[in-house]
Write a protein that holds these residues in place. Structure first.
Motif, mmCIF file in Angstrom:
data_model
loop_
_atom_site.group_PDB
_atom_site.id
_atom_site.type_symbol
_atom_site.label_atom_id
_atom_site.label_comp_id
_atom_site.label_asym_id
_atom_site.label_seq_id
_atom_site.Cartn_x
_atom_site.Cartn_y
_atom_site.Cartn_z
ATOM 1 N N LEU A 1 18.722 77.399 55.518
ATOM 2 C CA LEU A 1 17.696 77.690 56.527
ATOM 3 C C LEU A 1 17.888 76.840 57.767
ATOM 4 O O LEU A 1 17.695 77.287 58.895
ATOM 5 C CB LEU A 1 16.290 77.451 55.938
ATOM 6 C CG LEU A 1 15.790 78.567 55.043
ATOM 7 C CD1 LEU A 1 14.516 78.139 54.328
ATOM 8 C CD2 LEU A 1 15.526 79.843 55.840
ATOM 9 N N GLN A 2 18.280 75.580 57.522
ATOM 10 C CA GLN A 2 18.582 74.709 58.668
ATOM 11 C C GLN A 2 19.705 75.331 59.497
ATOM 12 O O GLN A 2 19.637 75.392 60.728
ATOM 13 C CB GLN A 2 19.048 73.327 58.190
ATOM 14 C CG GLN A 2 17.945 72.426 57.687
ATOM 15 C CD GLN A 2 18.513 71.274 56.876
ATOM 16 O OE1 GLN A 2 19.722 71.136 56.712
ATOM 17 N NE2 GLN A 2 17.620 70.465 56.334
ATOM 18 N N PHE A 3 20.732 75.774 58.773
ATOM 19 C CA PHE A 3 21.886 76.359 59.438
ATOM 20 C C PHE A 3 21.479 77.590 60.253
ATOM 21 O O PHE A 3 21.900 77.772 61.395
ATOM 22 C CB PHE A 3 22.936 76.731 58.383
ATOM 23 C CG PHE A 3 24.184 77.288 58.996
ATOM 24 C CD1 PHE A 3 25.040 76.480 59.741
ATOM 25 C CD2 PHE A 3 24.518 78.630 58.847
ATOM 26 C CE1 PHE A 3 26.188 76.996 60.311
ATOM 27 C CE2 PHE A 3 25.661 79.153 59.423
ATOM 28 C CZ PHE A 3 26.499 78.327 60.140
ATOM 29 N N PHE A 4 20.589 78.411 59.634
ATOM 30 C CA PHE A 4 20.120 79.621 60.309
ATOM 31 C C PHE A 4 19.357 79.273 61.599
ATOM 32 O O PHE A 4 19.597 79.841 62.671
ATOM 33 C CB PHE A 4 19.251 80.434 59.344
ATOM 34 C CG PHE A 4 18.218 81.262 60.032
ATOM 35 C CD1 PHE A 4 18.578 82.349 60.825
ATOM 36 C CD2 PHE A 4 16.866 80.966 59.889
ATOM 37 C CE1 PHE A 4 17.626 83.109 61.460
ATOM 38 C CE2 PHE A 4 15.908 81.726 60.532
ATOM 39 C CZ PHE A 4 16.293 82.794 61.317
ATOM 40 N N LEU B 1 12.654 71.685 61.534
ATOM 41 C CA LEU B 1 12.304 71.500 62.940
ATOM 42 C C LEU B 1 13.478 70.860 63.700
ATOM 43 O O LEU B 1 13.847 71.300 64.791
ATOM 44 C CB LEU B 1 11.067 70.601 63.057
ATOM 45 C CG LEU B 1 10.578 70.303 64.478
ATOM 46 C CD1 LEU B 1 10.000 71.555 65.125
ATOM 47 C CD2 LEU B 1 9.527 69.205 64.482
ATOM 48 N N ILE B 2 14.062 69.852 63.071
ATOM 49 C CA ILE B 2 15.188 69.155 63.722
ATOM 50 C C ILE B 2 16.374 70.115 63.882
ATOM 51 O O ILE B 2 17.058 70.104 64.908
ATOM 52 C CB ILE B 2 15.589 67.925 62.888
ATOM 53 C CG1 ILE B 2 14.430 66.945 62.872
ATOM 54 C CG2 ILE B 2 16.899 67.313 63.381
ATOM 55 C CD1 ILE B 2 14.572 65.653 63.525
ATOM 56 N N ALA B 3 16.596 70.930 62.872
ATOM 57 C CA ALA B 3 17.715 71.878 62.953
ATOM 58 C C ALA B 3 17.496 72.845 64.113
ATOM 59 O O ALA B 3 18.410 73.112 64.902
ATOM 60 C CB ALA B 3 17.833 72.642 61.642
ATOM 61 N N MET B 4 16.271 73.351 64.215
ATOM 62 C CA MET B 4 15.953 74.281 65.299
ATOM 63 C C MET B 4 16.107 73.573 66.651
ATOM 64 O O MET B 4 16.713 74.085 67.597
ATOM 65 C CB MET B 4 14.510 74.781 65.109
ATOM 66 C CG MET B 4 14.075 75.896 66.020
ATOM 67 S SD MET B 4 13.260 75.322 67.504
ATOM 68 C CE MET B 4 11.722 74.713 66.881
ATOM 69 N N TYR B 5 15.600 72.347 66.709
ATOM 70 C CA TYR B 5 15.649 71.558 67.926
ATOM 71 C C TYR B 5 17.104 71.255 68.319
ATOM 72 O O TYR B 5 17.488 71.390 69.492
ATOM 73 C CB TYR B 5 14.868 70.265 67.688
ATOM 74 C CG TYR B 5 14.958 69.274 68.800
ATOM 75 C CD1 TYR B 5 14.255 69.469 69.984
ATOM 76 C CD2 TYR B 5 15.734 68.120 68.681
ATOM 77 C CE1 TYR B 5 14.340 68.556 71.013
ATOM 78 C CE2 TYR B 5 15.821 67.206 69.699
ATOM 79 C CZ TYR B 5 15.124 67.421 70.865
ATOM 80 O OH TYR B 5 15.215 66.524 71.879
#
Lengths: 472, 342
Positions: free
Chosen positions: A131-134, A180-184
């Motif tokens: 999900l982070q990757f996505f 959140l961090i991944a999206m950011y």
């Protein structure tokens, strides 16, 4: 809106102090500069600029107002010819940003990314890493297409919220924070890697000498930043591998399906959004290989969308960030004014020997520029620092040590290594969002501070590559 | 919040006051031309001034034309001079640029040693000291002397068959001073055989028709105040008659002679006069010097102006030497008979 909200939240005492300084400092500048042999234009521009600088420093007004004040005051007093003061409004940067804002307005309006995120969540494996990757990839994918970082956050925030909601995660939990961090990271961190990754890139690009702009097409910019991007990606991978460890996240498919059903069939606007994104990617390819101005291709896409009626007058009026467009145009005009009046060479006149000391090899030059930008960002914030320091440092660029593009890129990278949230525009967005829904903003702040160092290392590691490409 | 609003209000009041005051205090230049705006000399000076001011938009400039070529009468000049002076008193420019002698005589000399204004003169054929400019604290400028040395060199190399020179001009103030220069100059190995000044067309005709008795060619300076029984004779009309009736060839000393139809001229550069004048004015404004602190400049640039096929008609034994032709073309002073400079 969020910027205004934050402006209101700045303490009354700080704002009062700021307004008092906005009155007192220009008077001081006037009395000091009056003693010097500089001409009318030079003296009055410094007075006007000091007013704008105080406004920026204390966030007394919306960030787009100081450059507009500078333009209007320089025009009233005839400090520079109109074609210099208003150069931002006829620049490629203005039209490219305008076109990309139009494109972003359609993407946001269509809500296509909400649908895509739900569909991907439905098919995503039930663990945090995927999900982070996505989320990371979505942000990264949007970076070259949606030029304003805030717009990208606007687009991806619903996807993040949907994911949190479907996973029944609590705000501030480690799993939610990691997403959140991944999206950011995807949305923000690689902004400098793409020419169209953020508005400052385009503004600085327009200030580069003609021959360099001719060399740096969209694709060549990406090629030039490839090693920096790779280093940053490796660090990001390590961070997620060791700090935000893999966790099982179970997404509630029913919630996702209900949301998807609510959206109904693909709307015409969503199809148009997909078409526009593809057209823009095609424009990037054409502009890179045939050297046709990307701004005009992007403008042609926008024109087509307006002609087709996809970009309605209402959206055109309300959803294009006009204040930011004026800000970009104003700031480009301001930079050209600074160059025209030779304030750039004057500003560093006394410091020239010290600056020259650092400009002896690419490594010391990068260290010096990075630290200088980092420090000035504390006072002026990211965007004003970027566009101010570039013309001021340009006279110290010696082509055998560091080139104008490398100077621009280092400044752009360093300006994103902010320490406090007030320095960054999109952090004001998080402040605003945080007032509505709680999430762990401190994680982002820590992450950004840590990534400042990574940016610095990535730049130093890129030197050999730039030498190989002949950029240095 | 009330405190903030009050501060913002004070800030805005101060900003607007500052902008208004700064706008009023913009550097101002008042240009007084002795002649009228359609006169080529004036156009060239104005072009030079305006091109230098392209990047100095904060300098406000105001032009005033005395039109003394059309109205050489003393009464008129005194009246128009007073009008210019009144404008200067009310507008309060930082620098007054006065072009040609009438502007010095009827306007600029009244402001000598006035601490509130600086004077930059240009286009003056007279010795600047006659206007009180010598040792004045607030005056600088560029003198306009006919380039006799250069003209003599050109005559000797381009027209070796000519030995005797005749000067003819109108009787304007400027021409009186130019005449003194003509008489003072050492013309050897050429010989100045006469210098006639008149404002009367019939006298002019007489001098032209009898010119062959005195000289091999006429060296023409000004011809803009000629009257025919009170009627103003336009420069084009005058030159047309003169070229058609002169028994000997004519060479001019200003570009306007060729622009009006003449074949060849060795000229004073109006552009140089304008460029130097505005440069001096800007130096006064930007370095906050007094005019008297900047030395008076001597004109250095000469021009060559030519017209085809008129040249071949008037000088059948001479071909324009390549260097003069190139010079005239390069500086935009070569004319074809459609009257366009190329």
């Amino acid at each position: 809106m969020y910027a205004l909200q934050v402006m209101k939240n700045t303490t009354i005492n700080v704002r009062s102090f700021g307004w008092i300084l906005a009155i007192v400092i220009p008077m001081l500048v006037y009395f000091l500069i009056k003693q010097t042999p500089h001409n009318y234009a030079f003296q009055h521009f410094l007075i006007i600029f000091s007013i704008a600088a105080i406004m920026w420093m204390f966030r007394l007004v919306h960030e787009s107002i100081p450059p507009l004040f500078i333009i209007s005051a320089t025009m009233i007093l005839g400090i520079v010819p109109a074609d210099i003061a208003l150069s931002g409004f006829i620049s490629d940067a203005f039209f490219l940003t305008f076109s990309l804002f139009g494109l972003a307005a359609i993407i946001i309006k269509s809500g296509i990314f909400k649908r895509l995120s739900i569909m991907m969540c439905l098919n995503a494996p039930q663990n945090s890493t995927r999900l982070q990757f996505f989320l990371f990839l979505s942000g990264l994918g949007l970076s070259p297409i949606v030029v304003a970082q805030i717009n990208r956050l606007d687009i991806l925030m619903p996807a993040y919220k949907e994911t949190i909601k479907a996973a029944k995660l609590t705000d501030g939990s480690q799993a939610a924070t990691s997403l959140l961090i991944a999206m950011y990271a995807g949305t923000i961190f690689f902004s400098e890697i793409f020419l169209t990754g953020k508005t400052s890139n385009i503004a600085i690009y327009s200030l580069l000498p003609d021959e360099i702009r001719h060399q740096f097409t969209w694709a060549y910019w990406l090629l030039a930043t490839a090693v920096t991007a790779a280093v940053m990606l490796i660090f990001l991978f390590l961070l997620f591998r060791f700090v935000y460890k893999k966790q099982t996240i179970i997404l509630d498919r029913n919630i996702l399906l209900t949301e998807l059903q609510k959206l109904g069939k693909m709307t015409e606007l969503e199809w148009i959004s997909i078409f526009s994104i593809m057209a823009f990617i095609l424009a990037i390819i054409i502009s890179s290989f045939f050297r046709i101005g990307l701004c005009w291709l992007a403008f042609a896409i926008l024109f087509s969308l307006m002609t087709y009626g996809s970009l309605s007058v209402e959206v055109f009026r309300k959803d294009i960030n006009w204040s930011f467009l004026f800000y970009i145009a104003g700031i480009i005009g301001m930079m050209h004014t600074i160059q025209y009046l030779h304030i750039d060479s004057w500003a560093f006149q006394g410091l020239a020997p010290s600056v020259d000391k650092f400009m002896t090899n690419p490594y010391t030059a990068i260290v010096f520029i990075f630290i200088l930008v980092f420090l000035v960002c504390f006072i002026l914030g990211t965007i004003p620092t970027t566009v101010l320091l570039f013309p001021l440092l340009l006279p110290y660029v010696h082509s055998d040590i560091i080139t104008p593009w490398v100077l621009a890129f280092v400044i752009l990278m360093a300006a994103e290594a902010w320490w406090f949230t007030y320095q960054s525009t999109y952090q004001l967005y998080f402040d605003y969002m945080n007032q509505q829904e709680k999430f762990d903003k401190s994680a982002i702040v820590k992450f950004n501070r840590c990534y400042g160092l990574i940016r610095f290392i990535a730049l130093l590691l890129s030197v050999s590559y730039w030498k190989y490409l002949g950029i240095l | 919040m009330k405190r903030i609003n009050a501060l913002v209000l004070i800030f805005l009041i101060l900003i607007f006051s500052y902008l208004i005051i700064a706008d009023i205090k913009k550097p101002k230049i008042f240009v007084v031309h002795s002649y009228s705006p359609e006169y080529l000399w004036v156009k060239k000076i104005n072009n030079a001034i305006n091109s230098k001011l392209q990047d100095k938009k904060y300098v406000t400039i105001h032009y005033f034309y005395m039109d003394s070529k059309h109205h050489p009468e003393k009464n008129y000049l005194e009246k128009v001079g007073k009008k210019a002076r009144d404008l200067i008193y009310s507008w309060k420019p930082n620098v007054l640029i006065a072009c040609n002698d009438d502007a010095q005589n009827y306007v600029a000399k009244y402001f000598v040693n006035d601490p509130s204004i600086n004077i930059v003169f240009c286009g003056t054929s007279a010795d600047p000291s006659i206007y009180g400019y010598k040792n004045a604290k607030n005056v600088t400028g560029i003198v306009e002397n006919i380039p006799f040395d250069a003209a003599k060199q050109v005559f000797l190399s381009q027209f070796p068959q000519f030995k005797k020179v005749l000067h003819i001009s109108d009787g304007s103030t400027t021409s009186q001073y130019v005449n003194q220069e003509f008489l003072r100059y050492k013309w050897q190995p050429l010989k100045l055989t006469g210098s006639f000044l008149t404002n009367d067309f019939s006298q002019w005709k007489k001098h032209i028709l009898g010119a062959a008795r005195y000289a091999d060619f006429i060296y023409l300076t000004h011809y803009h105040t000629i009257r025919d029984q009170g009627r103003y004779v336009t420069p084009q009309e005058l030159i047309k008659w003169t070229l058609a009736n002169s028994p000997i060839p004519i060479i001019g000393s200003f570009e306007f002679f060729v622009a009006d139809g003449g074949p060849f001229a060795v000229t004073v550069s109006a552009t140089e006069q304008g460029e130097v004048a505005i440069k001096l004015a800007l130096e006064i404004i930007e370095s906050q010097k007094q005019g008297g602190e900047i030395p008076i400049v001597q004109n250095k640039v000469i021009g060559i102006s030519s017209r085809q096929p008129r040249f071949n008609h008037d000088f059948p034994h001479n071909k324009i030497q390549g260097i003069y032709y190139s010079f005239a073309r390069e500086s935009g002073r070569h004319y074809q008979d459609d009257n366009k400079s190329i």
